[in-house]
Design a protein around this motif. Structure first.
Motif, mmCIF file in Angstrom:
data_model
loop_
_atom_site.group_PDB
_atom_site.id
_atom_site.type_symbol
_atom_site.label_atom_id
_atom_site.label_comp_id
_atom_site.label_asym_id
_atom_site.label_seq_id
_atom_site.Cartn_x
_atom_site.Cartn_y
_atom_site.Cartn_z
ATOM 1 N N SER A 349 43.627 77.844 25.873
ATOM 2 C CA SER A 349 43.039 78.343 27.124
ATOM 3 C C SER A 349 41.607 77.856 27.282
ATOM 4 O O SER A 349 41.188 77.441 28.370
ATOM 5 C CB SER A 349 43.080 79.874 27.150
ATOM 6 O OG SER A 349 44.407 80.347 27.084
ATOM 7 N N ALA A 350 40.832 77.895 26.185
ATOM 8 C CA ALA A 350 39.451 77.411 26.227
ATOM 9 C C ALA A 350 39.410 75.921 26.561
ATOM 10 O O ALA A 350 38.561 75.462 27.331
ATOM 11 C CB ALA A 350 38.764 77.680 24.890
ATOM 12 N N ALA A 351 40.350 75.158 25.992
ATOM 13 C CA ALA A 351 40.408 73.718 26.264
ATOM 14 C C ALA A 351 40.735 73.446 27.730
ATOM 15 O O ALA A 351 40.144 72.555 28.363
ATOM 16 C CB ALA A 351 41.449 73.069 25.362
ATOM 17 N N THR A 352 41.665 74.224 28.283
ATOM 18 C CA THR A 352 42.039 74.041 29.696
ATOM 19 C C THR A 352 40.878 74.388 30.611
ATOM 20 O O THR A 352 40.579 73.654 31.572
ATOM 21 C CB THR A 352 43.260 74.922 30.046
ATOM 22 O OG1 THR A 352 44.305 74.705 29.103
ATOM 23 C CG2 THR A 352 43.773 74.595 31.444
ATOM 24 N N LEU A 353 40.209 75.504 30.329
ATOM 25 C CA LEU A 353 39.051 75.912 31.136
ATOM 26 C C LEU A 353 37.939 74.869 31.051
ATOM 27 O O LEU A 353 37.249 74.605 32.040
ATOM 28 C CB LEU A 353 38.539 77.266 30.658
ATOM 29 C CG LEU A 353 39.443 78.470 30.989
ATOM 30 C CD1 LEU A 353 38.987 79.700 30.232
ATOM 31 C CD2 LEU A 353 39.449 78.731 32.498
ATOM 32 N N CYS A 354 37.773 74.276 29.873
ATOM 33 C CA CYS A 354 36.770 73.228 29.691
ATOM 34 C C CYS A 354 37.096 72.026 30.578
ATOM 35 O O CYS A 354 36.209 71.462 31.227
ATOM 36 C CB CYS A 354 36.732 72.819 28.214
ATOM 37 S SG CYS A 354 35.534 71.531 27.829
ATOM 38 N N ASN A 355 38.373 71.640 30.606
ATOM 39 C CA ASN A 355 38.798 70.526 31.464
ATOM 40 C C ASN A 355 38.524 70.823 32.935
ATOM 41 O O ASN A 355 38.095 69.945 33.691
ATOM 42 C CB ASN A 355 40.291 70.258 31.283
ATOM 43 C CG ASN A 355 40.645 69.784 29.883
ATOM 44 O OD1 ASN A 355 39.806 69.265 29.164
ATOM 45 N ND2 ASN A 355 41.899 69.967 29.497
ATOM 46 N N MET A 356 38.783 72.051 33.334
ATOM 47 C CA MET A 356 38.645 72.438 34.739
ATOM 48 C C MET A 356 37.187 72.633 35.145
ATOM 49 O O MET A 356 36.797 72.358 36.285
ATOM 50 C CB MET A 356 39.429 73.722 34.998
ATOM 51 C CG MET A 356 40.926 73.612 34.759
ATOM 52 S SD MET A 356 41.747 75.223 34.843
ATOM 53 C CE MET A 356 41.465 75.660 36.563
ATOM 54 N N ALA A 357 36.358 73.122 34.217
ATOM 55 C CA ALA A 357 34.972 73.480 34.532
ATOM 56 C C ALA A 357 34.078 72.284 34.799
ATOM 57 O O ALA A 357 32.921 72.440 35.199
ATOM 58 C CB ALA A 357 34.383 74.322 33.396
ATOM 59 N N GLU A 358 34.577 71.085 34.589
ATOM 60 C CA GLU A 358 33.790 69.899 34.894
ATOM 61 C C GLU A 358 33.543 69.765 36.393
ATOM 62 O O GLU A 358 32.639 69.041 36.823
ATOM 63 C CB GLU A 358 34.508 68.650 34.366
ATOM 64 C CG GLU A 358 34.601 68.601 32.843
ATOM 65 C CD GLU A 358 35.395 67.413 32.342
ATOM 66 O OE1 GLU A 358 35.886 66.657 33.213
ATOM 67 O OE2 GLU A 358 35.533 67.246 31.123
ATOM 68 N N HIS A 359 34.325 70.473 37.196
ATOM 69 C CA HIS A 359 34.197 70.448 38.652
ATOM 70 C C HIS A 359 33.478 71.718 39.112
ATOM 71 O O HIS A 359 33.913 72.831 38.806
ATOM 72 C CB HIS A 359 35.571 70.327 39.292
ATOM 73 C CG HIS A 359 36.407 69.242 38.683
ATOM 74 N ND1 HIS A 359 36.216 67.905 38.954
ATOM 75 C CD2 HIS A 359 37.418 69.286 37.755
ATOM 76 C CE1 HIS A 359 37.081 67.181 38.250
ATOM 77 N NE2 HIS A 359 37.811 67.997 37.517
ATOM 78 N N GLU A 360 32.397 71.563 39.822
ATOM 79 C CA GLU A 360 31.484 72.675 40.118
ATOM 80 C C GLU A 360 32.153 73.857 40.800
ATOM 81 O O GLU A 360 31.951 75.008 40.417
ATOM 82 C CB GLU A 360 30.316 72.183 40.980
ATOM 83 C CG GLU A 360 29.270 73.264 41.238
ATOM 84 C CD GLU A 360 28.093 72.742 42.037
ATOM 85 O OE1 GLU A 360 27.161 73.525 42.287
ATOM 86 O OE2 GLU A 360 28.100 71.548 42.418
ATOM 87 N N ILE A 361 32.982 73.583 41.799
ATOM 88 C CA ILE A 361 33.609 74.687 42.535
ATOM 89 C C ILE A 361 34.537 75.496 41.629
ATOM 90 O O ILE A 361 34.598 76.730 41.713
ATOM 91 C CB ILE A 361 34.383 74.146 43.773
ATOM 92 C CG1 ILE A 361 34.913 75.330 44.605
ATOM 93 C CG2 ILE A 361 35.532 73.229 43.346
ATOM 94 C CD1 ILE A 361 35.528 74.876 45.921
ATOM 95 N N ILE A 362 35.210 74.810 40.722
ATOM 96 C CA ILE A 362 36.089 75.506 39.777
ATOM 97 C C ILE A 362 35.245 76.236 38.736
ATOM 98 O O ILE A 362 35.565 77.362 38.340
ATOM 99 C CB ILE A 362 37.048 74.525 39.082
ATOM 100 C CG1 ILE A 362 37.897 73.770 40.111
ATOM 101 C CG2 ILE A 362 37.946 75.271 38.102
ATOM 102 C CD1 ILE A 362 38.871 72.766 39.497
ATOM 103 N N ARG A 363 34.156 75.604 38.296
ATOM 104 C CA ARG A 363 33.279 76.234 37.301
ATOM 105 C C ARG A 363 32.735 77.563 37.824
ATOM 106 O O ARG A 363 32.709 78.562 37.089
ATOM 107 C CB ARG A 363 32.135 75.291 36.948
ATOM 108 C CG ARG A 363 31.200 75.856 35.897
ATOM 109 C CD ARG A 363 30.286 74.788 35.336
ATOM 110 N NE ARG A 363 29.372 74.229 36.331
ATOM 111 C CZ ARG A 363 29.437 72.993 36.803
ATOM 112 N NH1 ARG A 363 30.385 72.176 36.365
ATOM 113 N NH2 ARG A 363 28.576 72.556 37.694
#
Length: 525
Positions: A349-363
């Motif tokens: 889950s942490a790895a997936t969130l890390c992948n997604m958080a690179e995009h500001e709106i998702i972060r």
């Protein structure tokens, strides 16, 4: 009367040996011949015992009573290859009987038998046993092959001895449906290298596997087939073969079934195939991500572990897939998974969130769901992969100023600094990256230095074995946040260092004064 099924065959009564080119065909005499010094006699005696034992449990017990076990256990170390093989075959047949197994345990012979097994005295006899007319022997041979074929060298021997042809013969025979699950387990073990995949592909084996998946059957069979697909997907070349077979469509269909075991296996296959770019895109087109997000609400830990792994792989280096998870509300569910007790679920889950958080709106969305607070417990984990993925995730989220402020407020900085003491290279690298990002503003950097971050990092950088580019990056990040301390430590400033109000020249750091003492002194000025 109708024809009896495979499992309903009667056990034959005690019989005598078939005619042999020996002076006697009585069982007792043949057992005595196991002590013969002549290799030809030993070979034929072992063959005779195997044939006799195959005809029923009564014969196996009879051989046990005649003392056949001890000489057979000795013959598996014989110099003659054929003697060894036949002795192993005879022991294997006899060991299908409970009384014989008990006797072998009492003799403490099993460890010795396992030790002496070799790939050449092992696989060919097992493949021969697949031709037995007795289902129990076939089952035992397949179960043994499941263990043997976990070895890479054994796989090569299995392939060279036409093992694949034997397995496909079983899988293509509806009369052997009771053997299909075990045969698939063996097949899965043997599909980890591209050479084996190409071999089975050329023989039409992959097409047959697709048929097995699509044909309604017991869950164990389907899970076995999917496990085979997962093994095939381990190499990029093999992934291309599966992609050509449109395996993605089949797997997405399986995700909608009711059986949790089958769905879990399908998620694992999706995860394996998602390293292949074409498959990754195809899964998104088929709506796979939406289904995986829904699976995060299921009770099964094994299922959620597989689903989070699939999402992690699908979102890696894929902005489209990351936004797809976000649009399906997956970021909120993934933050919730960080509170789980299963380390692999947390790490994935942490790895997936890390992948997604690179995009500001998702972060921003991830942070709004309480991600910083949710990461605190994982930062205390003793599992390396959890710590690595959590620190990576924190490094990406901490690029947000409000996230850094929250990290200070909830006490997360102390946990992060503690990771710098880790003896794991991967954990240390991830922690250094997070420290560097958190040092973007002075208040956060000051807090980390109060917890001893700079002193720990200086110790690391003075070590020949622990020093690395990540620890140097983290030190520079902390020093750049306080130019007074940087000047005292290095006696110089870079052209990019802009002095503002509050600069103080505390003099050169002397060896008697600790970094922490000097830093505290500068803070008080």
């Amino acid at each position: 009367m109708g024809k009896k099924s495979r499992n309903e065959r009667e056990t034959p009564v005690k019989e005598t040996f078939e005619p042999l080119p020996l002076e006697s065909k009585a069982p007792a005499t043949v057992v005595l011949l196991l002590n013969s010094p002549e290799e030809d006699i030993l070979i034929k005696a072992c063959e005779a015992i195997q044939t006799f034992a195959e005809k029923g449990d009564e014969n196996k017990v009879s051989l046990l009573g005649l003392g056949a076990l001890a000489p057979l256990c000795q013959l598996i170390t014989h110099n003659n290859k054929l003697v060894r093989r036949n002795a192993f075959m005879a022991l294997g047949i006899m060991a299908t009987n409970g009384d014989v197994r008990t006797a072998l345990k009492k003799l403490d012979a099993i460890p010795s038998i396992i030790e002496k097994l070799s790939l050449e005295g092992g696989i060919p006899p097992l493949l021969q046993l697949l031709n037995s007319e007795f289902p129990v022997i076939q089952h035992l041979a397949l179960k043994t092959l499941q263990h043997v074929t976990t070895d890479r060298d054994a796989n090569k021997t299995f392939r060279d001895k036409q093992g694949f042809e034997k397995l496909m013969g079983i899988l293509n025979n509806v009369n052997f449906s009771d053997l299909h699950a075990e045969a698939l387990h063996v097949l899965a073990n043997c599909l980890s290298d591209s050479e084996s995949v190409q071999l089975i592909h050329k023989s039409g084996g992959l097409t047959k596997l697709m048929e097995f998946v699509l044909t309604p059957s017991v869950p164990e069979i389907r899970s076995g087939v999917i496990k085979c697909i997962t093994r095939v997907a381990q190499s990029s070349e093999s992934c291309k073969v599966l992609h050509e077979q449109d395996v993605e469509t089949v797997l997405v269909e399986l995700l909608s079934l009711e059986n949790t075991g089958v769905i879990t296996s399908a998620c694992q296959a999706v995860a394996a195939l998602s390293f292949h770019v074409n498959s990754k895109e195809r899964f998104r087109e088929l709506g796979c991500i939406s289904v995986l997000v829904q699976l995060l609400s299921r009770e099964s830990l094994a299922l959620r572990e597989a689903a989070t792994q699939a999402l992690s792989n699908l979102t890696h280096n894929s902005a489209s897939n990351a936004f797809e998870v976000y649009e399906e509300g997956g970021d909120k569910l993934l933050v919730q998974q960080l509170y789980q007790s299963c380390p692999k679920i947390v790490a994935n889950s942490a790895a997936t969130l890390c992948n997604m958080a690179e995009h500001e709106i998702i972060r921003c969305s991830i942070l709004s769901h309480g991600a910083i607070q949710a990461l605190l417990e994982p930062l205390k984990s003793t599992v390396t992969q959890v710590l690595v993925n959590t620190a990576h995730c924190l490094a990406v989220l901490a690029s947000d100023e409000e996230a850094r402020a929250e990290l200070v407020r909830v006490g997360g900085l102390q946990l992060l600094v503690d990771l710098l003491r880790s003896h794991s290279k991967e954990v240390l690298h991830s922690a250094c990256l997070a420290v560097n990002v958190c040092a973007s503003d002075e208040p956060t950097a000051v807090e980390m230095c109060k917890f001893g971050a700079l002193e720990i990092l200086q110790e690391i950088n003075q070590s020949k074995t622990r020093r690395n580019s990540f620890s140097e990056l983290a030190v520079n990040g902390l020093l750049n946040s306080n130019l007074s301390f940087k000047y005292s430590l290095t006696s110089s400033l870079a052209s990019t260092d802009i002095i503002t109000g509050g600069f103080y020249d505390a003099g050169k750091v002397c060896c008697q004064k600790s970094f922490q003492e000097l830093f505290n002194a500068i803070l008080l000025t």
